[in-house]
Design a protein around this motif. Sequence first.
Motif, PDB file in Angstrom:
ATOM      1  N   UNK A  41      65.293  31.337 -49.705  1.00 57.76           N
ATOM      2  CA  UNK A  41      65.295  30.365 -50.593  1.00 57.76           C
ATOM      3  C   UNK A  41      64.550  29.222 -49.639  1.00 57.76           C
ATOM      4  N   UNK A  42      64.591  29.546 -48.412  1.00 52.32           N
ATOM      5  CA  UNK A  42      64.120  28.334 -47.595  1.00 52.32           C
ATOM      6  C   UNK A  42      65.139  27.744 -46.797  1.00 52.32           C
ATOM      7  N   UNK A  43      66.393  28.088 -46.561  1.00 54.29           N
ATOM      8  CA  UNK A  43      67.340  27.674 -46.087  1.00 54.29           C
ATOM      9  C   UNK A  43      67.588  28.562 -44.578  1.00 54.29           C
ATOM     10  N   UNK A  44      67.984  27.599 -43.278  1.00 57.86           N
ATOM     11  CA  UNK A  44      68.181  28.295 -42.180  1.00 57.86           C
ATOM     12  C   UNK A  44      69.736  27.911 -42.083  1.00 57.86           C
ATOM     13  N   UNK A  45      70.584  29.061 -41.948  1.00 57.49           N
ATOM     14  CA  UNK A  45      71.841  28.691 -41.657  1.00 57.49           C
ATOM     15  C   UNK A  45      72.062  28.655 -40.305  1.00 57.49           C
ATOM     16  N   UNK A  46      72.251  27.658 -39.835  1.00 56.15           N
ATOM     17  CA  UNK A  46      72.648  27.522 -38.076  1.00 56.15           C
ATOM     18  C   UNK A  46      73.992  27.360 -37.762  1.00 56.15           C
ATOM     19  N   UNK A  47      74.908  26.976 -38.690  1.00 57.03           N
ATOM     20  CA  UNK A  47      76.222  26.714 -38.036  1.00 57.03           C
ATOM     21  C   UNK A  47      76.992  28.133 -37.588  1.00 57.03           C
ATOM     22  N   UNK A  48      77.870  27.778 -36.785  1.00 56.03           N
ATOM     23  CA  UNK A  48      78.496  28.790 -36.044  1.00 56.03           C
ATOM     24  C   UNK A  48      80.203  28.451 -36.491  1.00 56.03           C
ATOM     25  N   UNK A  49      80.561  29.577 -36.882  1.00 57.08           N
ATOM     26  CA  UNK A  49      82.045  29.912 -37.481  1.00 57.08           C
ATOM     27  C   UNK A  49      83.076  29.151 -36.469  1.00 57.08           C
ATOM     28  N   UNK A  50      83.929  28.274 -37.342  1.00 58.13           N
ATOM     29  CA  UNK A  50      84.983  27.868 -36.513  1.00 58.13           C
ATOM     30  C   UNK A  50      86.063  27.700 -37.451  1.00 58.13           C
ATOM     31  N   UNK A  51      87.444  27.713 -37.113  1.00 56.23           N
ATOM     32  CA  UNK A  51      88.337  27.597 -38.058  1.00 56.23           C
ATOM     33  C   UNK A  51      88.618  26.001 -38.498  1.00 56.23           C
ATOM     34  N   UNK A  52      89.243  25.754 -39.551  1.00 55.48           N
ATOM     35  CA  UNK A  52      89.604  24.238 -39.687  1.00 55.48           C
ATOM     36  C   UNK A  52      90.464  23.463 -38.785  1.00 55.48           C
ATOM     37  N   UNK A  53      90.245  22.345 -38.300  1.00 58.74           N
ATOM     38  CA  UNK A  53      91.174  21.928 -37.432  1.00 58.74           C
ATOM     39  C   UNK A  53      91.699  20.785 -38.069  1.00 58.74           C
ATOM     40  N   UNK A  54      93.035  20.654 -38.533  1.00 56.09           N
ATOM     41  CA  UNK A  54      93.370  19.608 -39.436  1.00 56.09           C
ATOM     42  C   UNK A  54      93.631  18.344 -38.347  1.00 56.09           C
ATOM     43  N   UNK A  55      93.832  18.366 -37.472  1.00 57.03           N
ATOM     44  CA  UNK A  55      94.120  17.242 -36.511  1.00 57.03           C
ATOM     45  C   UNK A  55      92.661  16.604 -36.461  1.00 57.03           C
ATOM     46  N   UNK A  56      91.521  17.210 -36.629  1.00 58.65           N
ATOM     47  CA  UNK A  56      90.130  16.619 -36.326  1.00 58.65           C
ATOM     48  C   UNK A  56      89.469  16.532 -37.874  1.00 58.65           C
ATOM     49  N   UNK A  57      89.740  17.504 -38.550  1.00 61.97           N
ATOM     50  CA  UNK A  57      88.748  17.667 -39.588  1.00 61.97           C
ATOM     51  C   UNK A  57      89.210  16.414 -40.692  1.00 61.97           C
ATOM     52  N   UNK A  58      90.639  16.404 -41.106  1.00 59.78           N
ATOM     53  CA  UNK A  58      91.145  15.362 -42.093  1.00 59.78           C
ATOM     54  C   UNK A  58      90.832  13.931 -41.426  1.00 59.78           C
ATOM     55  N   UNK A  59      90.968  13.569 -40.457  1.00 56.66           N
ATOM     56  CA  UNK A  59      90.321  12.340 -39.726  1.00 56.66           C
ATOM     57  C   UNK A  59      88.947  12.110 -39.844  1.00 56.66           C
ATOM     58  N   UNK A  60      88.138  12.879 -39.572  1.00 52.93           N
ATOM     59  CA  UNK A  60      86.490  12.723 -39.463  1.00 52.93           C
ATOM     60  C   UNK A  60      85.960  12.701 -40.794  1.00 52.93           C
ATOM     61  N   UNK A  61      86.344  13.625 -41.645  1.00 51.37           N
ATOM     62  CA  UNK A  61      85.627  13.685 -42.790  1.00 51.37           C
ATOM     63  C   UNK A  61      86.485  13.166 -44.207  1.00 51.37           C
ATOM     64  N   UNK A  62      85.684  12.624 -45.146  1.00 47.41           N
ATOM     65  CA  UNK A  62      86.251  11.918 -46.466  1.00 47.41           C
ATOM     66  C   UNK A  62      86.466  12.945 -47.532  1.00 47.41           C
ATOM     67  N   UNK A  63      85.756  14.138 -47.322  1.00 53.69           N
ATOM     68  CA  UNK A  63      86.014  15.288 -48.227  1.00 53.69           C
ATOM     69  C   UNK A  63      86.203  16.577 -47.379  1.00 53.69           C
ATOM     70  N   UNK A  64      87.163  17.333 -47.847  1.00 59.31           N
ATOM     71  CA  UNK A  64      87.188  18.619 -47.263  1.00 59.31           C
ATOM     72  C   UNK A  64      87.069  19.601 -48.422  1.00 59.31           C
ATOM     73  N   UNK A  65      86.363  20.598 -48.353  1.00 56.96           N
ATOM     74  CA  UNK A  65      86.158  21.348 -49.766  1.00 56.96           C
ATOM     75  C   UNK A  65      86.036  22.853 -49.315  1.00 56.96           C
ATOM     76  N   UNK A  66      86.950  23.288 -50.317  1.00 64.38           N
ATOM     77  CA  UNK A  66      87.256  24.949 -50.287  1.00 64.38           C
ATOM     78  C   UNK A  66      86.409  25.423 -51.389  1.00 64.38           C
ATOM     79  N   UNK A  67      86.315  26.745 -51.132  1.00 60.18           N
ATOM     80  CA  UNK A  67      85.324  27.713 -52.231  1.00 60.18           C
ATOM     81  C   UNK A  67      85.978  28.209 -53.340  1.00 60.18           C
ATOM     82  N   UNK A  68      87.435  28.223 -53.032  1.00 58.73           N
ATOM     83  CA  UNK A  68      88.141  29.128 -54.294  1.00 58.73           C
ATOM     84  C   UNK A  68      89.746  28.700 -54.195  1.00 58.73           C
TER      85      UNK A  68
END
Length: 136
Positions: A41-68
Amino acid sequence: MNAYIEKENLGNEIACDSAGIIGYHEGEQADRRMQTHAIKRGYNLTSISRPVNPDVDFDRFDMVIGMDDQNIRDLQSLARTESDRKKIYKMTDFLEEFGYDSVPDPYYGGEEGFELVLDLLEDACNGLIKHIQNGK
């Protein structure tokens, strides 16, 4: 999502990262089957898996999105404050065409599972971009 951010020239306004609830695949690339379907479909998946870090991610991002629903429960348990909890969304909240209430796990369902997940994510990413552009 990064492809949609790039397509809309929003790279200077939106930062998107990917993380998992658990670190089982930490440091690994996306599943090869998902990469294969994404490349078609023309997408290049380049991200490397990492666990959520609540002490960083909730401060860095306005939205934290789950899949289910389980992702949402897990994210809510990681939230430190009510402000953190207000940042949690489910990806299917942004679907415009499909009527799913969660993004299914494709890893045990064969080829069609990966295609369905990509269909859902494309739809939801379009809706999410509109949501962001409309100022929530």
